[in-house]
Design an enzyme around this catalytic site. Structure first.
Site, PDB file in Angstrom:
ATOM      1  N   ASN A 153      79.495  95.308  54.836  1.00 25.45           N
ATOM      2  CA  ASN A 153      79.650  94.529  53.605  1.00 25.45           C
ATOM      3  C   ASN A 153      78.548  93.474  53.552  1.00 25.45           C
ATOM      4  OD1 ASN A 153      81.024  93.506  51.243  1.00 25.45           O
ATOM      5  ND2 ASN A 153      81.778  91.823  52.522  1.00 25.45           N
TER       6      ASN A 153
ATOM      7  N   HIS B 256      77.646  89.725  51.844  1.00 26.41           N
ATOM      8  CA  HIS B 256      78.345  88.583  51.240  1.00 26.41           C
ATOM      9  C   HIS B 256      77.351  87.429  51.056  1.00 26.41           C
ATOM     10  CE1 HIS B 256      81.792  86.097  50.233  1.00 26.41           C
ATOM     11  NE2 HIS B 256      81.272  85.155  51.008  1.00 26.41           N
TER      12      HIS B 256
END
Ligand code: GAR
Length: 215
Positions: free
Chosen positions: A134, A136
């Protein structure tokens, strides 16, 4: 005011462990990308592959908003895109099961959450253990969750940045793979700061994919 600010605003610091190595997975990685909106991170991964900076192939883009620009970008790059609209599923688990099925159908071995704005469940995590990453827009563990850039501005930090990490069930919490630091300027708005953070996201995401692909 910013012209008096005594730092090089283009400067940034990327975590040094892997960023200086020219790492390439030995066999082409089969990527599945998940995106909810604009898709600029999808695009830089596709660009890195095209320029042979990343030995990989994007098997499929999964998107959850019918109007996501990421789908247009996928079409422009000849990447198959599958809409899995979260509004069509009663429970998060149901959506995640559909995501897993699609990723398996496309024979994906590494999943990239590139601006995926839905919380995930164990259904997805268990199907690809340590194979989901991920990105971020903060230096985790600071400013988890939505509106991370606004959170950083509100906190008054002078340096923020972006993080690529392995996905875990707890939001924005998995082992960190790579980070880049970005200065917060006195006249920054969320938009100007996010734009500079995204420049760094676009640098570290292909590097982090290459690095994890070697594991
Ligand atoms: C990126 O800044 C990414 O870090 C953020 O969404 C943006 C997507 O940009 N992700 C999150 O906030 C996840 N918690 P993009 O659609 O242009 O790639």
């Amino acid at each position: 005011m910013s012209q008096y600010y005594p730092i090089d605003t283009s400067s940034s610091l990327i975590s040094p462990d892997i960023s200086t190595n020219n790492l390439q997975p030995t066999k082409p990685l089969k990527l599945g990308v998940m995106a909810s909106g604009n898709g600029s991170n999808f695009d830089v991964v596709a660009q890195a592959i095209q320029e042979e900076r990343l030995n990989a192939q994007i098997q499929v883009l999964i998107y959850n908003n019918p109007s996501a620009k990421a789908a247009v970008r996928a079409a422009n790059r000849g990447v198959e895109a599958v809409l899995l609209n979260h509004r069509d599923y009663k429970k998060r688990e149901d959506l995640d099961r559909a995501i897993v099925k699609t990723l398996q159908q496309y024979n994906v071995d590494l999943v990239i959450m590139a601006g995926w704005m839905r919380l995930v469940t164990q259904e997805l995590i268990d199907a690809f253990p340590d194979k989901i990453i991920n990105i971020h827009p903060s230096l985790l563990p600071s400013f988890k969750g939505v509106r991370a850039v606004e959170q950083a501005l509100a906190a008054g930090v002078k340096i923020t940045g972006c993080t690529v990490h392995l996905l875990r069930l707890e939001m924005d919490s998995g082992p960190i793979l790579m980070q880049a630091a970005v200065p917060v300027l006195p006249d920054d708005t969320a938009a100007t700061l996010h734009a500079r953070i995204q420049i760094q996201e676009h640098r570290i995401l292909p590097l982090a994919i290459a690095a994890i692909g070697n594991r």
